[in-house]
Design a protein around this motif. Structure first.
Motif, PDB file in Angstrom:
ATOM      1  N   LEU A  58       0.839  -1.210   0.000  1.00 36.93           N
ATOM      2  CA  LEU A  58       0.000   0.000   0.000  1.00 36.93           C
ATOM      3  C   LEU A  58       0.871   1.257   0.000  1.00 36.93           C
ATOM      4  O   LEU A  58       0.572   2.240  -0.668  1.00 36.93           O
ATOM      5  CB  LEU A  58      -0.899   0.005   1.239  1.00 36.93           C
ATOM      6  N   PHE A  59       1.966   1.193   0.746  1.00 34.60           N
ATOM      7  CA  PHE A  59       2.897   2.316   0.839  1.00 34.60           C
ATOM      8  C   PHE A  59       3.483   2.634  -0.540  1.00 34.60           C
ATOM      9  O   PHE A  59       3.599   3.797  -0.933  1.00 34.60           O
ATOM     10  CB  PHE A  59       4.004   1.980   1.838  1.00 34.60           C
ATOM     11  N   MET A  60       3.818   1.544  -1.291  1.00 34.78           N
ATOM     12  CA  MET A  60       4.399   1.717  -2.628  1.00 34.78           C
ATOM     13  C   MET A  60       3.369   2.364  -3.576  1.00 34.78           C
ATOM     14  O   MET A  60       3.707   3.279  -4.329  1.00 34.78           O
ATOM     15  CB  MET A  60       4.834   0.340  -3.160  1.00 34.78           C
ATOM     16  N   ILE A  61       2.099   1.909  -3.494  1.00 32.72           N
ATOM     17  CA  ILE A  61       1.060   2.480  -4.361  1.00 32.72           C
ATOM     18  C   ILE A  61       0.880   3.965  -4.058  1.00 32.72           C
ATOM     19  O   ILE A  61       0.791   4.797  -4.969  1.00 32.72           O
ATOM     20  CB  ILE A  61      -0.285   1.723  -4.175  1.00 32.72           C
ATOM     21  N   MET A  62       0.864   4.295  -2.771  1.00 34.00           N
ATOM     22  CA  MET A  62       0.694   5.700  -2.377  1.00 34.00           C
ATOM     23  C   MET A  62       1.859   6.554  -2.888  1.00 34.00           C
ATOM     24  O   MET A  62       1.658   7.652  -3.402  1.00 34.00           O
ATOM     25  CB  MET A  62       0.615   5.803  -0.848  1.00 34.00           C
ATOM     26  N   VAL A 122      -1.808   5.691  -9.671  1.00 37.00           N
ATOM     27  CA  VAL A 122      -2.556   4.667  -8.932  1.00 37.00           C
ATOM     28  C   VAL A 122      -2.668   3.400  -9.787  1.00 37.00           C
ATOM     29  O   VAL A 122      -2.451   2.281  -9.301  1.00 37.00           O
ATOM     30  CB  VAL A 122      -3.966   5.189  -8.538  1.00 37.00           C
ATOM     31  N   ILE A 123      -2.995   3.586 -11.090  1.00 44.47           N
ATOM     32  CA  ILE A 123      -3.141   2.421 -11.989  1.00 44.47           C
ATOM     33  C   ILE A 123      -1.815   1.659 -12.079  1.00 44.47           C
ATOM     34  O   ILE A 123      -1.773   0.432 -11.992  1.00 44.47           O
ATOM     35  CB  ILE A 123      -3.638   2.876 -13.388  1.00 44.47           C
ATOM     36  N   MET A 124      -0.715   2.415 -12.220  1.00 47.27           N
ATOM     37  CA  MET A 124       0.611   1.778 -12.302  1.00 47.27           C
ATOM     38  C   MET A 124       0.904   0.993 -11.020  1.00 47.27           C
ATOM     39  O   MET A 124       1.385  -0.152 -11.074  1.00 47.27           O
ATOM     40  CB  MET A 124       1.678   2.870 -12.505  1.00 47.27           C
ATOM     41  N   GLY A 125       0.572   1.613  -9.889  1.00 47.86           N
ATOM     42  CA  GLY A 125       0.784   0.947  -8.596  1.00 47.86           C
ATOM     43  C   GLY A 125      -0.016  -0.340  -8.501  1.00 47.86           C
ATOM     44  O   GLY A 125       0.478  -1.361  -8.025  1.00 47.86           O
ATOM     45  N   LEU A 126      -1.268  -0.295  -9.010  1.00 41.76           N
ATOM     46  CA  LEU A 126      -2.119  -1.492  -8.948  1.00 41.76           C
ATOM     47  C   LEU A 126      -1.600  -2.587  -9.882  1.00 41.76           C
ATOM     48  O   LEU A 126      -1.624  -3.770  -9.527  1.00 41.76           O
ATOM     49  CB  LEU A 126      -3.567  -1.129  -9.301  1.00 41.76           C
ATOM     50  N   SER A 177      10.938  -4.459  -5.204  1.00 37.11           N
ATOM     51  CA  SER A 177       9.983  -5.573  -5.277  1.00 37.11           C
ATOM     52  C   SER A 177       9.924  -6.159  -6.672  1.00 37.11           C
ATOM     53  O   SER A 177      10.415  -5.569  -7.636  1.00 37.11           O
ATOM     54  CB  SER A 177       8.593  -5.090  -4.897  1.00 37.11           C
ATOM     55  N   GLU A 178       9.261  -7.320  -6.769  1.00 35.14           N
ATOM     56  CA  GLU A 178       9.018  -7.945  -8.068  1.00 35.14           C
ATOM     57  C   GLU A 178       8.036  -7.087  -8.877  1.00 35.14           C
ATOM     58  O   GLU A 178       7.226  -6.368  -8.300  1.00 35.14           O
ATOM     59  CB  GLU A 178       8.369  -9.326  -7.864  1.00 35.14           C
ATOM     60  N   GLY A 179       8.114  -7.202 -10.175  1.00 32.25           N
ATOM     61  CA  GLY A 179       7.102  -6.601 -11.039  1.00 32.25           C
ATOM     62  C   GLY A 179       7.301  -5.128 -11.335  1.00 32.25           C
ATOM     63  O   GLY A 179       6.468  -4.519 -12.000  1.00 32.25           O
ATOM     64  N   THR A 229      14.068   2.119 -15.805  1.00 36.87           N
ATOM     65  CA  THR A 229      12.862   1.342 -16.124  1.00 36.87           C
ATOM     66  C   THR A 229      11.806   2.237 -16.759  1.00 36.87           C
ATOM     67  O   THR A 229      11.211   1.886 -17.774  1.00 36.87           O
ATOM     68  CB  THR A 229      12.303   0.682 -14.837  1.00 36.87           C
ATOM     69  N   ASP A 230      11.564   3.401 -16.154  1.00 34.10           N
ATOM     70  CA  ASP A 230      10.538   4.315 -16.656  1.00 34.10           C
ATOM     71  C   ASP A 230      10.882   5.717 -16.153  1.00 34.10           C
ATOM     72  O   ASP A 230      11.116   5.895 -14.954  1.00 34.10           O
ATOM     73  CB  ASP A 230       9.157   3.866 -16.122  1.00 34.10           C
ATOM     74  N   GLY A 231      10.872   6.661 -17.051  1.00 36.09           N
ATOM     75  CA  GLY A 231      11.196   8.041 -16.692  1.00 36.09           C
ATOM     76  C   GLY A 231      10.269   8.602 -15.616  1.00 36.09           C
ATOM     77  O   GLY A 231      10.650   9.491 -14.848  1.00 36.09           O
ATOM     78  N   ASN A 232       9.024   8.064 -15.569  1.00 36.05           N
ATOM     79  CA  ASN A 232       8.060   8.560 -14.576  1.00 36.05           C
ATOM     80  C   ASN A 232       8.417   8.178 -13.146  1.00 36.05           C
ATOM     81  O   ASN A 232       7.838   8.685 -12.201  1.00 36.05           O
ATOM     82  CB  ASN A 232       6.654   8.027 -14.907  1.00 36.05           C
ATOM     83  N   PHE A 233       9.358   7.226 -12.997  1.00 35.02           N
ATOM     84  CA  PHE A 233       9.777   6.809 -11.655  1.00 35.02           C
ATOM     85  C   PHE A 233      10.773   7.792 -11.043  1.00 35.02           C
ATOM     86  O   PHE A 233      11.147   7.636  -9.881  1.00 35.02           O
ATOM     87  CB  PHE A 233      10.468   5.434 -11.708  1.00 35.02           C
ATOM     88  N   LEU A 234      11.211   8.776 -11.841  1.00 38.14           N
ATOM     89  CA  LEU A 234      12.317   9.637 -11.382  1.00 38.14           C
ATOM     90  C   LEU A 234      12.029  10.362 -10.071  1.00 38.14           C
ATOM     91  O   LEU A 234      12.898  10.436  -9.202  1.00 38.14           O
ATOM     92  CB  LEU A 234      12.690  10.640 -12.473  1.00 38.14           C
ATOM     93  N   THR A 235      10.794  10.873  -9.927  1.00 41.16           N
ATOM     94  CA  THR A 235      10.467  11.591  -8.683  1.00 41.16           C
ATOM     95  C   THR A 235      10.535  10.633  -7.494  1.00 41.16           C
ATOM     96  O   THR A 235      11.074  10.973  -6.433  1.00 41.16           O
ATOM     97  CB  THR A 235       9.056  12.212  -8.766  1.00 41.16           C
ATOM     98  N   ALA A 236       9.984   9.406  -7.701  1.00 41.35           N
ATOM     99  CA  ALA A 236      10.037   8.403  -6.624  1.00 41.35           C
ATOM    100  C   ALA A 236      11.493   8.051  -6.311  1.00 41.35           C
ATOM    101  O   ALA A 236      11.864   7.878  -5.143  1.00 41.35           O
ATOM    102  CB  ALA A 236       9.270   7.160  -7.031  1.00 41.35           C
ATOM    103  N   ALA A 237      12.321   7.982  -7.372  1.00 34.84           N
ATOM    104  CA  ALA A 237      13.737   7.646  -7.192  1.00 34.84           C
ATOM    105  C   ALA A 237      14.437   8.721  -6.357  1.00 34.84           C
ATOM    106  O   ALA A 237      15.210   8.410  -5.444  1.00 34.84           O
ATOM    107  CB  ALA A 237      14.407   7.501  -8.549  1.00 34.84           C
ATOM    108  N   LYS A 238      14.131   9.992  -6.663  1.00 35.71           N
ATOM    109  CA  LYS A 238      14.745  11.093  -5.901  1.00 35.71           C
ATOM    110  C   LYS A 238      14.314  11.020  -4.434  1.00 35.71           C
ATOM    111  O   LYS A 238      15.101  11.269  -3.515  1.00 35.71           O
ATOM    112  CB  LYS A 238      14.307  12.439  -6.494  1.00 35.71           C
ATOM    113  N   LEU A 239      13.043  10.671  -4.217  1.00 36.55           N
ATOM    114  CA  LEU A 239      12.506  10.552  -2.857  1.00 36.55           C
ATOM    115  C   LEU A 239      13.250   9.455  -2.084  1.00 36.55           C
ATOM    116  O   LEU A 239      13.586   9.618  -0.910  1.00 36.55           O
ATOM    117  CB  LEU A 239      11.013  10.219  -2.944  1.00 36.55           C
TER     118      LEU A 239
END
Lengths: 185, 195
Positions: free
Chosen positions: A51-55, A68-72, B4-6, B153-163
């Protein structure tokens, strides 16, 4: 064979992006889950963590809805892969996995390392537990730096104990004919 | 720290496995067969110590102990980390079997990097400072590589990566302190252990 199939199946799931493919690929994991309902409990735990990852994805993705869709989708993939591997591990057991590692030509040193590490975890776990219980009894409350220092000292002590234990273990292994015995597993 | 996986793309997964295979082969080559038992028991001790909860204010964390692993085991840290992550994936479902290659490469290369940079220095004077830097640096290298894997993997992950990198900054300081305490204790009690 079964492990190889599981790896390939999990890889296909991992690389699937469309919902249609994921629905089709869900069939086998669903069958496995029906046959091993015991996995449901750990799936709940797994998804609670997820859940933390999706958020995080929803809040950091350029578009909230897409995030959200990507997280799901990732959660879906994670669940399918988890069910596949949990089913295989339950089916094979530890000896089956070890036999699979032999068939995959995993180097002997690495296999021995795996076996001895597992054994070492059981041996050292008791010692670490005793040290932590003693610490709790002697000092239930500590300042952060003291707690970290104590953790460092306990870790250092456990490392020294494991080194002296390894010397004895090596001697015992040599007395029993060396590492040849591991190949008979 | 575990991915994680996926999440990761096929290319990143393959690159991670290739890097891990290379690291493991070097690690195994440099490990004398007689040292396997020592490496196994030390890695089991690290495995257990990394599962201990260290309270930080109202929260708690698990330390990765990448730097002490690298500084003590050297190149053998690579196969030891692969085994530890495999056991974590099978026993506790942290990470996963498909992403094991990427996770092991990230942690293995961080541990080996600090060994190559500080392996000799921690045996001399000023070992406290060097071991602190090694501990903090190992975590930051790992966090950067996690961010890089997500970004590739995906450019959209960049903000999460910085976090992720930002979150690991205070953790790196804690790891640095823990590494400093472990190494200084070992140096005081059993100096030959580090040689």
């Amino acid at each position: 064979m079964i492990l190889l199939f599981a790896i390939i199946y999990a890889l296909i799931i991992s690389l699937s992006n469309s919902l249609f493919c994921l629905v089709i690929e869900s069939l086998l994991p669903v069958i496995i889950l029906i046959n091993c309902p015991g996995n449901l409990k750990s799936l709940v735990k797994l998804n609670a963590l997820n859940l933390f990852m999706i958020m995080t994805l929803a809040l950091t993705w350029p578009n909230f809805r897409e995030g959200v869709i990507m997280g799901l989708i990732i959660t879906w993939r994670l669940n399918l892969i988890y069910i596949i591997f949990a089913g295989v591990i339950a089916k094979l057991g530890f000896t089956g996995i070890y036999a699979a590692l032999v068939r995959f030509h995993v180097p002997e040193k690495l296999r021995i390392l795996l076996l001895l590490t597992m054994r070492g975890i059981f041996i050292m776990n008791n010692r670490l537990d005793s040290a932590l219980i003693a610490l709790k009894l002697r000092a239930p409350e500590m300042k952060f730096m003291t707690r970290l220092k104590t953790f460092g000292y306990i870790t250092g002590n456990i490392l020294l104990q494991s080194e002296s234990r390894s010397e004895k273990m090596l001697q015992a292994i040599k007395c029993r004919g060396g590492f040849e015995g591991f190949n008979q597993l | 720290m575990h991915i994680s996986e996926g999440i990761l793309s096929g290319g990143v997964l393959i690159a991670g496995w290739a890097g891990t295979l290379a690291g493991v082969s070097v690690g195994l080559k440099k490990t004398n067969p007689d040292k396997i038992v020592k490496v196994a028991l030390l890695s089991s001790a690290f495995f257990l110590a990394s599962l201990v909860n260290v309270k930080i204010g109202p929260s708690s964390t698990h330390l990765s102990l990448l730097a002490p692993m690298g500084l003590i085991l050297g190149w053998a840290a690579f196969p030891a980390i692969v085994v530890a992550l495999l056991l974590q994936a099978v026993l506790f479902h942290f990470g996963g079997l498909l992403v094991l290659g990427v996770n092991a490469f990230i942690m293995g290369i961080s541990a080996v990097s600090v060994y190559l940079l500080f392996g000799e220095k921690i045996r001399g004077t000023g070992s406290k400072i060097y071991s602190f830097i090694a501990g903090a640096l190992a975590v930051m290298i790992a966090a950067l590589l996690v961010g890089l894997s997500l970004g590739l993997t995906d450019g959209n992950f960049l903000t999460a990566a910085k976090l992720i990198i930002l979150v690991h900054l205070p953790l790196s300081l804690i790891e640095g302190l823990a590494t400093m305490f472990i190494i200084s204790w070992l140096k005081r009690v059993s100096p030959e252990f580090l040689s």
